[in-house]
Design a protein around this motif. Sequence first.
Motif, short mmCIF file in Angstrom:
data_model
loop_
_atom_site.label_atom_id
_atom_site.label_comp_id
_atom_site.label_asym_id
_atom_site.label_seq_id
_atom_site.Cartn_x
_atom_site.Cartn_y
_atom_site.Cartn_z
N HIS A 250 15.51 14.94 5.45
CA HIS A 250 15.53 16.22 4.71
C HIS A 250 15.99 17.34 5.65
CE1 HIS A 250 13.45 20.12 4.42
NE2 HIS A 250 13.95 20.09 3.20
N TYR B 134 0.36 31.37 10.92
CA TYR B 134 0.84 30.07 11.41
C TYR B 134 -0.33 29.18 11.80
CZ TYR B 134 2.77 26.56 14.57
OH TYR B 134 3.07 25.36 15.17
N VAL C 31 1.20 18.80 13.48
CA VAL C 31 0.19 19.86 13.55
C VAL C 31 0.54 20.74 14.76
CG1 VAL C 31 -2.31 20.25 13.43
CG2 VAL C 31 -1.36 18.19 12.45
N HIS D 270 17.09 21.88 5.44
CA HIS D 270 17.11 23.08 4.61
C HIS D 270 18.47 23.77 4.75
CE1 HIS D 270 15.63 27.43 3.85
NE2 HIS D 270 15.99 26.89 2.72
N THR D 271 18.78 24.27 5.97
CA THR D 271 20.04 24.99 6.15
C THR D 271 21.05 24.23 7.01
OG1 THR D 271 19.11 26.14 8.06
CG2 THR D 271 18.96 27.27 5.94
N ASN D 272 20.57 23.25 7.79
CA ASN D 272 21.46 22.59 8.76
C ASN D 272 22.29 21.47 8.14
OD1 ASN D 272 21.72 23.36 11.64
ND2 ASN D 272 19.51 23.60 11.43
N ASN E 145 7.37 17.30 9.02
CA ASN E 145 7.77 17.96 10.28
C ASN E 145 8.21 19.41 10.06
OD1 ASN E 145 8.94 18.00 13.17
ND2 ASN E 145 10.73 18.43 11.88
N ILE F 167 7.71 26.74 9.68
CA ILE F 167 8.21 27.97 10.28
C ILE F 167 7.19 28.47 11.31
CG2 ILE F 167 9.73 28.69 8.41
CD1 ILE F 167 7.49 30.62 7.50
N PRO G 1 1.47 18.98 19.13
CA PRO G 1 2.16 19.32 20.38
C PRO G 1 1.63 20.62 20.98
CG PRO G 1 3.71 19.05 18.52
CD PRO G 1 2.32 19.19 17.96
N GLY G 2 1.73 20.70 22.31
CA GLY G 2 1.73 22.00 22.97
C GLY G 2 3.18 22.44 22.90
N VAL H 110 13.12 19.27 17.10
CA VAL H 110 12.22 18.11 17.30
C VAL H 110 12.48 17.02 16.25
CG1 VAL H 110 9.82 17.36 17.39
CG2 VAL H 110 10.46 19.57 18.38
N ALA I 112 17.52 19.27 12.92
CA ALA I 112 17.56 20.16 14.10
C ALA I 112 16.32 19.91 14.96
CB ALA I 112 17.58 21.62 13.65
N ALA J 35 16.66 20.63 0.63
CA ALA J 35 15.63 21.24 -0.23
C ALA J 35 14.99 22.41 0.51
CB ALA J 35 14.55 20.23 -0.60
N1 LIG Z 1 8.61 23.13 19.23
C1 LIG Z 1 7.37 22.99 19.75
O1 LIG Z 1 7.17 23.04 20.96
C2 LIG Z 1 6.21 22.78 18.80
C3 LIG Z 1 4.91 23.06 19.26
C4 LIG Z 1 3.84 22.85 18.40
C5 LIG Z 1 4.05 22.38 17.11
N2 LIG Z 1 5.32 22.13 16.69
C6 LIG Z 1 5.52 21.64 15.30
O2 LIG Z 1 6.44 20.55 15.35
C7 LIG Z 1 7.33 20.62 14.23
C8 LIG Z 1 8.78 20.65 14.72
O3 LIG Z 1 8.93 21.72 15.64
P1 LIG Z 1 10.34 22.49 15.78
O4 LIG Z 1 10.16 23.47 16.88
O5 LIG Z 1 11.46 21.51 15.82
O6 LIG Z 1 10.35 23.25 14.37
P2 LIG Z 1 11.41 24.35 13.83
O7 LIG Z 1 12.68 24.23 14.56
O8 LIG Z 1 10.74 25.68 13.82
O9 LIG Z 1 11.57 23.91 12.30
C9 LIG Z 1 11.84 22.57 11.90
C10 LIG Z 1 12.67 22.57 10.64
O10 LIG Z 1 11.95 23.15 9.55
C11 LIG Z 1 12.92 23.39 8.55
N3 LIG Z 1 12.55 24.48 7.64
C12 LIG Z 1 12.29 25.77 7.94
N4 LIG Z 1 12.10 26.48 6.78
C13 LIG Z 1 12.26 25.60 5.75
C14 LIG Z 1 12.22 25.71 4.33
N5 LIG Z 1 12.01 26.88 3.70
N6 LIG Z 1 12.43 24.60 3.60
C15 LIG Z 1 12.68 23.42 4.20
N7 LIG Z 1 12.74 23.24 5.53
C16 LIG Z 1 12.54 24.33 6.30
C17 LIG Z 1 14.24 23.77 9.28
O11 LIG Z 1 15.30 23.04 8.65
P3 LIG Z 1 16.87 23.53 8.77
O12 LIG Z 1 17.13 23.56 10.25
O13 LIG Z 1 17.66 22.48 8.05
O14 LIG Z 1 16.96 24.88 8.12
C18 LIG Z 1 13.96 23.36 10.72
O15 LIG Z 1 14.97 22.57 11.30
C19 LIG Z 1 6.90 21.84 13.42
O16 LIG Z 1 6.01 21.45 12.41
C20 LIG Z 1 6.19 22.71 14.44
O17 LIG Z 1 5.23 23.58 13.86
C21 LIG Z 1 6.41 22.33 17.51
#
Ligand SMILES: NC(=O)c1ccc[n+]([C@@H]2O[C@H](COP(=O)([O-])OP(=O)(O)OC[C@H]3O[C@@H](n4cnc5c(N)ncnc54)[C@H](OP(=O)(O)O)[C@@H]3O)[C@@H](O)[C@H]2O)c1
Length: 252
Positions: free
Chosen positions: A38, A158, A144, A40-42, A93, A96, A187-188, A20, A18, A65
């Motif tokens: 890898h 967080y 990060v 988790h739910t998707n 990657n 939460i 990322p921002g 990023v 899902a 996992a």
């Molecule tokens: N989005 C942004 O703008 C942004 C900004 C700064 C940093 N980041 C970092 O970039 C990364 C990706 O961002 P994102 O927004 O795509 O992240 P996200 O959607 O919040 O989470 C990424 C994935 O983490 C998995 N996950 C959540 N709980 C889990 C668990 N208990 N066990 C295993 N997997 C679990 C989920 O998998 P399932 O979908 O399969 O459940 C989800 O698809 C993250 O580390 C985030 O902190 C993102």
Amino acid sequence: MNSPHLSEQRILITGAAARVGKTVAHYLADCGCTLAIHYHTNDQSARSMRDEFRDRNIRCEIFQADLSRFDTLHNLVDRAEDAVGPLTGLINNAAIWHPTPFKDVTHRDWNRFFNINLRAPFFLAQRFAQIADGRPGAQIINMVDIFARRPLSEYSPYGMTKAALHYMTEVLATELAPGIRVNGIAPGVVLLGEDEDPDTDEELQKLQRQIPLGFHGSPDDVAQTIAFLLSGPSYITGEVIAIDGARRHITV
Ligand SMILES: NC(=O)c1ccc[n+]([C@@H]2O[C@H](COP(=O)([O-])OP(=O)(O)OC[C@H]3O[C@@H](n4cnc5c(N)ncnc54)[C@H](OP(=O)(O)O)[C@@H]3O)[C@@H](O)[C@H]2O)c1
């Protein structure tokens, strides 16, 4: 010296079905990487990614996992290695992210943030280091956040996990050299939450105007930077690359 071509690399990426992580997986697949995805739910998304990649002759296996559980961590790396062959990369990657005002943080919140965002990357990296040390191009990349290095009010658990992940990136770069490089991406905003709409949310519009580049980033920016780290100069280690339009340098 350059790293091996991406088509010679086998990468385990967490949380890649899902958002990023999914974009990163697609980008690496387009570059010919063998992927261990890898999720988790998707489940449905992971299966359809695997089927699509296989139709295009890209080797891909998927692994479910819950990374909040300690007993899945070393096991996930071993399952991926058994299925796709010797891993050359680990992308931490999965994470939460949600607001947790300090006065309301519970023990359960604490455990979930620290277990998923920090303990999991740490022990996945440990197992990867045990088996991949010295393999050409071996690298760990941690996702990060720019808020690892500055406060984000109402997100203390967080932010603390990302601060520690930033530290982990730097310390492991020294401890795992020369056999494994360790880098990070900070990322921002590269992808808004599903309930956030920049067309109607005035706070988001205000934030966007404050970013020196004037716009939010995209998951493609992350994917391209990860591909660069995996395939580019092999002298980069212990670096956390910000992808934020210079937001980290503004004072508000
Ligand atoms: N989005 C942004 O703008 C942004 C900004 C700064 C940093 N980041 C970092 O970039 C990364 C990706 O961002 P994102 O927004 O795509 O992240 P996200 O959607 O919040 O989470 C990424 C994935 O983490 C998995 N996950 C959540 N709980 C889990 C668990 N208990 N066990 C295993 N997997 C679990 C989920 O998998 P399932 O979908 O399969 O459940 C989800 O698809 C993250 O580390 C985030 O902190 C993102």
